[in-house]
Design a protein around this motif. Sequence first.
Motif, short mmCIF file in Angstrom:
data_model
loop_
_atom_site.label_atom_id
_atom_site.label_comp_id
_atom_site.label_asym_id
_atom_site.label_seq_id
_atom_site.Cartn_x
_atom_site.Cartn_y
_atom_site.Cartn_z
N ASN A 517 0.81 -1.22 0.00
CA ASN A 517 0.00 0.00 0.00
C ASN A 517 0.84 1.26 0.00
O ASN A 517 0.31 2.37 0.11
CB ASN A 517 -0.94 0.00 1.21
CG ASN A 517 -0.16 -0.15 2.52
OD1 ASN A 517 1.07 -0.12 2.54
ND2 ASN A 517 -0.89 -0.31 3.61
N GLN A 518 2.17 1.10 -0.09
CA GLN A 518 3.07 2.24 -0.12
C GLN A 518 4.04 2.07 -1.30
O GLN A 518 4.38 0.94 -1.68
CB GLN A 518 3.87 2.35 1.20
CG GLN A 518 3.05 2.62 2.43
CD GLN A 518 2.40 3.99 2.39
OE1 GLN A 518 2.97 4.93 1.82
NE2 GLN A 518 1.22 4.13 3.00
N ARG A 552 0.62 -0.77 -5.83
CA ARG A 552 -0.23 -1.76 -6.49
C ARG A 552 0.53 -2.61 -7.51
O ARG A 552 0.07 -3.69 -7.90
CB ARG A 552 -1.38 -1.06 -7.21
CG ARG A 552 -0.93 -0.03 -8.24
CD ARG A 552 -2.12 0.68 -8.87
NE ARG A 552 -1.70 1.78 -9.69
CZ ARG A 552 -1.25 1.66 -10.94
NH1 ARG A 552 -1.15 0.45 -11.48
NH2 ARG A 552 -0.91 2.73 -11.64
#
Length: 709
Positions: A517-518, A552
């Motif tokens: 997510n980072q 992603r």
Amino acid sequence: MSKRTPAALLGLGTRNWRVARKLQAILLIPVLIALVLGGIRVKRSVDTWQDADKAVRVAELVQAANKYANDAINERDVSVIPLLKGDRTSSVVTRARAVTDADAKLFDAAVARMPQTPGLLRRVALVRAGEKQLASVRANAFTSRMTGVQTEESYHAVQHPLMEISNELGFGSTNQASYGRTLYSVSLTQAAESLIRAIGTHLLTEDRSQLAPGELQTLLGSFSSYVYLEQVGLQEYAGAGTGDDTARLRKALTDAERRGKEQVATAQGQAEAAGKTFVVPPGLAKMNSEIASGKSPAQLAAQGITPETYFAAATLSFDAYRSVEVYLTDTALANSRSIADDARNDAVVNAAVVLTAVLVAFLLAAWVARTMSTSMRRLSASAHEIAGQRLPALLTQLTRAIPGRVDSEVAPIPITTTDEIGEVARAFDHVHREAVRLAAEQALLRANINTIFSNLARRNQSLIERQLALITNLEGKEADPDQLANLFKLDHLATRVRRNGENLLVLGGETPAQQWNQPLPLVDVIRAAASEVEQYERVELSGVPEAEIHGRAVTDLVHLLAELLENATTFSSPHSQVRVTAARLPDGRIMVEIHDRGIGLPPENLADINHHLAEPPTVDAAISQRMGLYVVGRLADRHGVRVQLRPGDQGQGTTALAMLPDTITYRAPGAAPDPDTLALAAVSDTRRPETFGQGFEAWDDEPTRRSRH
């Protein structure tokens, strides 16, 4: 073995013909007959047109030749008085010669257009021979080098061949020979009259005391001979011509005689008004008789026969003959042109009629064939559309999409008739529906297999994760270097097993269960990919720019690069390094290059690999043997990454290129552009192929890789 007759063989051949072809075959025989008959008629009209066109050019040649001949002898006649008086630069002589020269040019132009027949070529050759003498005649006329009779008769070498061309006239007349003979006769009469005029003027002008011995008798003898020749020409004209031709010449001579009387009356009136004596000259025939008698110019002048009055009277007869000659040549030219125009019109009309008839026949056959075969063509077009477009497109959708979410309804062929064609259309619709149903069942079966792959892969993934955790725990507690190295190898083997499980998930169309997510730096992504390779220590990084990958795409990109690195280390020497470089291109994309020093690949294998990388194939049995290729292609397609293999530098090894789009990369905050990185990016950009992403070959599975290495 049965024997077929020719009729039976013909029947078998025509049975497979289309309806339109059969109808055309039926119309072929009458159309061929019409074409043959029409062609004969058109050919006849074209031949007539060509003959008439040749006759037109012959008439134009005769017209130019007669004018040339007429002005040539007229030049001789008007030059008699000036030349006998010694005025060789007289304007009368200059103008007459200029007219003759202009006629010669017009004659040359007509010769260039004339038909190249042997007769015309022979006559023109005679004209050319006479023309060669004209310059000498002009220079020596009425001098000691050329006597009067010689001068007057020398023009005959030019005039007579021109006059004889008239015999080529007569196309379209009742009697071609008679027409040419008539024109030749009046030309001969005119030529004789011209010689009479020239010699008579000579006898009336020159001082007879200056004549050479015997020259007077020669002049008088020639004069009488040409008077007789004129009568012969008139008799020939009367015998060759028609009654209209005779009446036309008689009228022309009568008009000439009337104009002569008018000229005499005018001259007499002018003389009386001036108080001078005027002797009325006799008629032209009487003048010729008196001159032939040998009387002196003084005696003849006493009778009113002077050079002026005689030349004027003879010129009227000369012009009368000329008018008939012009009428005959103009009439021949007009008749030839009329026949040529009519023949051309006939040829055009006949050709148009024949072509129109043939066109109508074929249009009729096409219309009948179309009305009979519209349904068959619609059936054929629909069948081809279904087989070539609609069915393949639907099968592709069923293959790639989730079963049940694709509309598998079949649109029937738009034929509603109940005849045999309609029955065939309904049967084809039934076949179409069955094919779609079978494809849907296969798609469902494939989806079930993918689900099995995914479930098995996830079960293995959980076990492998537990195994990796256990190995990591053992590594932390192990102090023996040898045992620790073995644990590291076991760790990497387990990691590769985990990646194979992830490959099964990709085969099943699943996405990774865990996502970042980072954003993660690109260099860390490459290192993570290298850590999943068994021979990770051979991977060497250089020139990686400061860039980050969106969360992603991190997991899939690590997987993709790991497969490329695994391939590079497997197919290269264990003593060589696998170099990984990266550069940011001016448009924001990042080029990652993986260079190895392995055995390389043939060009055809590279093309096959690049093709499968650009367009990943459907999952089948072959995919299980080339899993790495399919996985890289699927992962690249998922994030817009373009992957391609090309030969290594200096023809050694292989270079894998991965073009990362700017949608998954961005520059790290606060990072300044590095000059070396920019230079490397420029070099990389110039080295990338123009058709990036085309062509490919598959990676083999582990057993196959061992055998190749």
